[in-house]
Write a protein that holds these residues in place. Sequence first.
Motif, PDB file in Angstrom:
ATOM      1  N   GLN A  73      11.102   6.312  -7.336  1.00 24.27           N
ATOM      2  CA  GLN A  73      11.594   5.517  -6.291  1.00 24.27           C
ATOM      3  C   GLN A  73      11.270   4.060  -6.412  1.00 24.27           C
ATOM      4  OE1 GLN A  73      12.170   7.302  -3.446  1.00 24.27           O
ATOM      5  NE2 GLN A  73      12.217   8.999  -4.778  1.00 24.27           N
ATOM      6  N   ARG A  74      10.973   3.609  -7.737  1.00 25.48           N
ATOM      7  CA  ARG A  74      10.874   2.029  -7.817  1.00 25.48           C
ATOM      8  C   ARG A  74      12.010   1.357  -8.235  1.00 25.48           C
ATOM      9  NH1 ARG A  74       6.985   1.331 -12.129  1.00 25.48           N
ATOM     10  NH2 ARG A  74       6.355  -0.502 -11.428  1.00 25.48           N
ATOM     11  N   GLY A  75      13.291   1.875  -8.073  1.00 26.21           N
ATOM     12  CA  GLY A  75      14.632   1.396  -8.434  1.00 26.21           C
ATOM     13  C   GLY A  75      14.668  -0.058  -8.038  1.00 26.21           C
ATOM     14  N   GLY A  76      14.367  -0.437  -6.751  1.00 30.03           N
ATOM     15  CA  GLY A  76      14.416  -1.582  -6.222  1.00 30.03           C
ATOM     16  C   GLY A  76      13.566  -2.758  -7.103  1.00 30.03           C
ATOM     17  N   TYR A  77      12.501  -2.457  -7.426  1.00 32.17           N
ATOM     18  CA  TYR A  77      11.539  -3.570  -8.189  1.00 32.17           C
ATOM     19  C   TYR A  77      12.325  -3.502  -9.586  1.00 32.17           C
ATOM     20  CZ  TYR A  77       8.201  -4.393 -11.623  1.00 32.17           C
ATOM     21  OH  TYR A  77       7.869  -4.974 -12.675  1.00 32.17           O
ATOM     22  N   TYR A  78      12.371  -1.990 -10.356  1.00 37.51           N
ATOM     23  CA  TYR A  78      12.480  -2.077 -11.735  1.00 37.51           C
ATOM     24  C   TYR A  78      13.794  -2.719 -12.004  1.00 37.51           C
ATOM     25  CZ  TYR A  78      12.301  -0.204 -16.379  1.00 37.51           C
ATOM     26  OH  TYR A  78      12.152  -0.300 -17.909  1.00 37.51           O
ATOM     27  N   GLY A 122       1.305  -1.950   4.877  1.00 38.61           N
ATOM     28  CA  GLY A 122       2.383  -1.223   4.273  1.00 38.61           C
ATOM     29  C   GLY A 122       3.644  -1.684   5.333  1.00 38.61           C
ATOM     30  N   ARG A 123       4.938  -1.630   5.079  1.00 40.46           N
ATOM     31  CA  ARG A 123       5.960  -1.970   6.195  1.00 40.46           C
ATOM     32  C   ARG A 123       6.031  -0.545   6.922  1.00 40.46           C
ATOM     33  NH1 ARG A 123      10.976  -4.431   2.968  1.00 40.46           N
ATOM     34  NH2 ARG A 123      10.413  -2.737   1.734  1.00 40.46           N
ATOM     35  N   GLN A 124       5.908   0.387   6.530  1.00 42.38           N
ATOM     36  CA  GLN A 124       6.474   1.467   7.067  1.00 42.38           C
ATOM     37  C   GLN A 124       5.476   1.948   8.497  1.00 42.38           C
ATOM     38  OE1 GLN A 124       7.256   4.906   4.469  1.00 42.38           O
ATOM     39  NE2 GLN A 124       7.569   3.357   2.698  1.00 42.38           N
ATOM     40  N   ILE A 125       6.174   2.582   9.177  1.00 45.53           N
ATOM     41  CA  ILE A 125       5.290   2.829  10.505  1.00 45.53           C
ATOM     42  C   ILE A 125       4.702   4.057  10.313  1.00 45.53           C
ATOM     43  CG2 ILE A 125       5.432   3.336  12.918  1.00 45.53           C
ATOM     44  CD1 ILE A 125       7.827   1.521  12.963  1.00 45.53           C
ATOM     45  N   ALA A 157       0.862  -1.214   0.224  1.00 47.50           N
ATOM     46  CA  ALA A 157      -0.069   0.002   0.205  1.00 47.50           C
ATOM     47  C   ALA A 157       0.877   1.473   0.105  1.00 47.50           C
ATOM     48  CB  ALA A 157      -0.889  -0.145   1.327  1.00 47.50           C
ATOM     49  N   THR A 158       2.118   1.209   0.441  1.00 46.90           N
ATOM     50  CA  THR A 158       2.855   2.351   0.428  1.00 46.90           C
ATOM     51  C   THR A 158       3.469   2.516  -0.948  1.00 46.90           C
ATOM     52  OG1 THR A 158       4.758   0.890   1.379  1.00 46.90           O
ATOM     53  CG2 THR A 158       3.410   2.358   2.734  1.00 46.90           C
ATOM     54  N   GLY A 159       3.248   1.700  -1.884  1.00 51.33           N
ATOM     55  CA  GLY A 159       3.972   1.627  -3.341  1.00 51.33           C
ATOM     56  C   GLY A 159       3.214   2.704  -4.366  1.00 51.33           C
ATOM     57  N   ASP A 160       4.090   2.884  -5.319  1.00 53.08           N
ATOM     58  CA  ASP A 160       3.526   3.715  -6.371  1.00 53.08           C
ATOM     59  C   ASP A 160       2.075   3.509  -7.038  1.00 53.08           C
ATOM     60  OD1 ASP A 160       4.254   6.076  -8.179  1.00 53.08           O
ATOM     61  OD2 ASP A 160       4.448   4.046  -9.972  1.00 53.08           O
ATOM     62  N   LEU A 161       2.086   2.148  -7.269  1.00 51.07           N
ATOM     63  CA  LEU A 161       0.839   1.647  -7.775  1.00 51.07           C
ATOM     64  C   LEU A 161      -0.646   1.850  -7.158  1.00 51.07           C
ATOM     65  CD1 LEU A 161      -0.606   0.118 -10.295  1.00 51.07           C
ATOM     66  CD2 LEU A 161      -0.364  -2.141  -8.865  1.00 51.07           C
ATOM     67  N   MET A 181       2.738  -3.918   8.399  1.00 51.47           N
ATOM     68  CA  MET A 181       3.043  -5.261   8.736  1.00 51.47           C
ATOM     69  C   MET A 181       3.981  -5.767   7.622  1.00 51.47           C
ATOM     70  SD  MET A 181       0.150  -8.001   7.709  1.00 51.47           S
ATOM     71  CE  MET A 181       0.892  -9.418   6.789  1.00 51.47           C
ATOM     72  N   ASP A 182       5.078  -6.288   8.088  1.00 44.34           N
ATOM     73  CA  ASP A 182       6.386  -6.654   6.982  1.00 44.34           C
ATOM     74  C   ASP A 182       5.495  -8.295   6.556  1.00 44.34           C
ATOM     75  OD1 ASP A 182       8.159  -8.046   5.809  1.00 44.34           O
ATOM     76  OD2 ASP A 182       9.713  -7.576   7.121  1.00 44.34           O
ATOM     77  N   PHE A 183       5.104  -8.156   5.209  1.00 44.76           N
ATOM     78  CA  PHE A 183       4.565  -9.248   4.740  1.00 44.76           C
ATOM     79  C   PHE A 183       5.282 -10.450   4.467  1.00 44.76           C
ATOM     80  CE2 PHE A 183       5.935  -7.997   0.652  1.00 44.76           C
ATOM     81  CZ  PHE A 183       5.282  -7.014   0.262  1.00 44.76           C
TER      82      PHE A 183
HETATM   83  N1  LIG Z   1       3.604   1.660 -10.497  1.00 48.39           N
HETATM   84  C1  LIG Z   1       2.956   1.494 -11.632  1.00 48.39           C
HETATM   85  O1  LIG Z   1       2.319   2.329 -12.171  1.00 48.39           O
HETATM   86  C2  LIG Z   1       2.577   0.174 -11.960  1.00 48.39           C
HETATM   87  C3  LIG Z   1       1.739  -0.117 -13.139  1.00 48.39           C
HETATM   88  C4  LIG Z   1       1.281  -1.526 -13.428  1.00 48.39           C
HETATM   89  C5  LIG Z   1       1.664  -2.462 -12.658  1.00 48.39           C
HETATM   90  N2  LIG Z   1       2.697  -2.258 -11.608  1.00 48.39           N
HETATM   91  C6  LIG Z   1       3.105  -3.412 -10.675  1.00 48.39           C
HETATM   92  O2  LIG Z   1       2.588  -3.348  -9.427  1.00 48.39           O
HETATM   93  C7  LIG Z   1       3.948  -3.941  -8.735  1.00 48.39           C
HETATM   94  C8  LIG Z   1       4.296  -3.024  -7.712  1.00 48.39           C
HETATM   95  O3  LIG Z   1       4.572  -1.658  -8.208  1.00 48.39           O
HETATM   96  P1  LIG Z   1       4.810  -0.466  -7.423  1.00 48.39           P
HETATM   97  O4  LIG Z   1       5.333   0.574  -8.494  1.00 48.39           O
HETATM   98  O5  LIG Z   1       3.797  -0.098  -6.642  1.00 48.39           O
HETATM   99  O6  LIG Z   1       6.271  -0.642  -6.634  1.00 48.39           O
HETATM  100  P2  LIG Z   1       6.712  -0.171  -5.361  1.00 48.39           P
HETATM  101  O7  LIG Z   1       6.481   1.213  -5.635  1.00 48.39           O
HETATM  102  O8  LIG Z   1       8.318  -0.506  -5.309  1.00 48.39           O
HETATM  103  O9  LIG Z   1       5.970  -0.841  -4.161  1.00 48.39           O
HETATM  104  C9  LIG Z   1       6.115  -1.970  -3.767  1.00 48.39           C
HETATM  105  C10 LIG Z   1       5.337  -1.797  -2.414  1.00 48.39           C
HETATM  106  O10 LIG Z   1       5.751  -3.291  -1.496  1.00 48.39           O
HETATM  107  C11 LIG Z   1       6.038  -3.019  -0.267  1.00 48.39           C
HETATM  108  N3  LIG Z   1       6.983  -4.037   0.385  1.00 48.39           N
HETATM  109  C12 LIG Z   1       8.040  -4.431  -0.123  1.00 48.39           C
HETATM  110  N4  LIG Z   1       8.567  -5.401   0.699  1.00 48.39           N
HETATM  111  C13 LIG Z   1       7.428  -5.277   1.581  1.00 48.39           C
HETATM  112  C14 LIG Z   1       7.640  -6.113   2.799  1.00 48.39           C
HETATM  113  N5  LIG Z   1       8.507  -7.178   3.198  1.00 48.39           N
HETATM  114  N6  LIG Z   1       6.465  -5.916   3.810  1.00 48.39           N
HETATM  115  C15 LIG Z   1       5.404  -5.240   3.391  1.00 48.39           C
HETATM  116  N7  LIG Z   1       5.568  -4.144   2.331  1.00 48.39           N
HETATM  117  C16 LIG Z   1       6.681  -4.410   1.462  1.00 48.39           C
HETATM  118  C17 LIG Z   1       6.825  -1.762  -0.516  1.00 48.39           C
HETATM  119  O11 LIG Z   1       6.935  -0.931   0.895  1.00 48.39           O
HETATM  120  P3  LIG Z   1       8.018   0.076   1.239  1.00 48.39           P
HETATM  121  O12 LIG Z   1       7.439   1.307   0.884  1.00 48.39           O
HETATM  122  O13 LIG Z   1       8.086  -0.238   2.523  1.00 48.39           O
HETATM  123  O14 LIG Z   1       9.270  -0.339   0.446  1.00 48.39           O
HETATM  124  C18 LIG Z   1       5.794  -0.955  -1.441  1.00 48.39           C
HETATM  125  O15 LIG Z   1       4.782  -0.291  -0.734  1.00 48.39           O
HETATM  126  C19 LIG Z   1       4.889  -4.398  -9.498  1.00 48.39           C
HETATM  127  O16 LIG Z   1       4.908  -5.753  -9.894  1.00 48.39           O
HETATM  128  C20 LIG Z   1       4.686  -3.582 -10.765  1.00 48.39           C
HETATM  129  O17 LIG Z   1       5.093  -4.079 -12.032  1.00 48.39           O
HETATM  130  C21 LIG Z   1       2.844  -1.110 -11.065  1.00 48.39           C
END
Ligand SMILES: NC(=O)c1ccc[n+]([C@@H]2O[C@H](COP(=O)([O-])OP(=O)(O)OC[C@H]3O[C@@H](n4cnc5c(N)ncnc54)[C@H](OP(=O)(O)O)[C@@H]3O)[C@@H](O)[C@H]2O)c1
Length: 455
Positions: free
Chosen positions: A213-218, A40-43, A8-12, A76-78
């Motif tokens: 901010q999505r470097g780790g994933y990308y 989300g993992r963050q407090i 939930a703290t992510g970009d999507l 929570m840390d998932f």
């Molecule tokens: N962004 C887009 O526009 C978009 C579009 C289509 C599809 N997607 C897909 O959606 C997925 C997520 O993308 P995103 O852009 O949202 O990525 P992101 O910004 O990196 O977010 C990932 C999320 O996972 C959380 N996370 C990682 N490890 C965790 C853990 N151990 N416990 C709890 N939370 C944890 C992160 O929390 P922290 O904040 O604590 O790191 C963050 O909230 C990817 O598969 C991507 O391909 C994204």
Amino acid sequence: MIFTIFGATGDLTTKKLMPALYKLHEDDQMPTHFLVNLIGRQIYEEEAFIEHIRAQIEGNYPNWDEFKTHLRYIQMDFTDPDAYVAFAEHMMSVAGYESQERIYYLATAPRFFPMIASALVGNGLVVKGNMRDKIIFEKPFGENLETAKSYNQLLLGLIEESQIYRIDHYLGKEMLQNVLMVRFANKIFESIWDSENIEHITIYAFEKETVKQRGGYYDRSGALRDMVQNHLFQTLALVAMDSPNGLNDRLIKDEKVKVLEKLEFSSPMIFGQYKGYLSEKGIPSDSKTETFVGLKMFVNSRRWSRTPFYLVTGKKMKDKRAAVVITFKESNCFFESGQPAKNTLTIEIAPREGLALTFNGKAPGLQSYVMPMKMDYCHLCNVVGNTPEAYEKLILDVIHDDASLFTRWDEIESSWKIIDQLEQLKTYEPLYQYEDESEMLAKLKSEWGDFLTYL
Ligand SMILES: NC(=O)c1ccc[n+]([C@@H]2O[C@H](COP(=O)([O-])OP(=O)(O)OC[C@H]3O[C@@H](n4cnc5c(N)ncnc54)[C@H](OP(=O)(O)O)[C@@H]3O)[C@@H](O)[C@H]2O)c1
């Protein structure tokens, strides 16, 4: 309904899921009683997190104060198995838990899918065969064929296929849904939809954004896995598939798979990385991850064998834009003057949704000069209000148990087969560093020809 978002703290979540849920609520498409768990993992204090989300999302949300009463932030840390015990207690304490629809949205990197799904099942939150329990998996499903296969096998041991929704939001886009209508509802197109008449087809999806901010994933993904394996291949499959024996979900997917299984690529492939990528947060300083790809592909079928499909996608482009451009062959012209331009049909996906057909006609005047003309249809301009965002449409489909716009396993499997091959070949290709899109477009044109003027 209880709708839970992992990531939930992510970009999507911020950019797409929250606006979609808000809009569905505003349009009375959500059940009367619903709760959205944001994991989300963050407090964060719950109130502070919800305010943070509101501050991040663009647009007007006049009923936000009411909407936000449905939101919960759960820290929570998932990856921590113990955390699910407390989460399960929270879930089961929700009034009417048993009779609620329970949807889990995994907006996370794919490597977390097995862990989260197993924990949900292990803690009794998702029960095999209970159609109230559904899990949505974000794209890409897997990181390669092997991981995708292993995730899929594991999931099918845990739950039924009908509880699995593998999302590719491109399929929820209005103009992607329109591809089949335009093709199969119009005699003028379907009878000339082949190599005999079509010179080449270009499918492109450009993003202005960098990885931010999505470097780790990308960095584990790159443009091939992040865009080509799903969005571009799905678009190609819709454009190239044969007519199904009926417009039903299973038959359409059967035809799409046939296309994906016949995909072949041709050298050279063009890979780029924008300058500055290596200094982004979370990117190793020696990363070879591509942020731009250009592919020339063929569909090895009677219908298509001589028509190249150019697939192009990149980050840090001039602007966000995506379209399919179908370029027809030249006509044999016998007019007094002027070379007729090749006809094109453009299916615009973003930012504008629309269709444009170019053709030739007579220029006004005494002589027979041929002149290009354009018929232009703007999809958004002709509807009252906005067309629904893809995520709204797809979330609503999950609520209604409709998987027709979600990808079936065999589509994913055949896409990964080809991406795995491309990933291997990529190591032999140069990785061009680009400042802006003009450099990569110049590279494409020097390799493929300067016909790509519309890019
Ligand atoms: N962004 C887009 O526009 C978009 C579009 C289509 C599809 N997607 C897909 O959606 C997925 C997520 O993308 P995103 O852009 O949202 O990525 P992101 O910004 O990196 O977010 C990932 C999320 O996972 C959380 N996370 C990682 N490890 C965790 C853990 N151990 N416990 C709890 N939370 C944890 C992160 O929390 P922290 O904040 O604590 O790191 C963050 O909230 C990817 O598969 C991507 O391909 C994204």
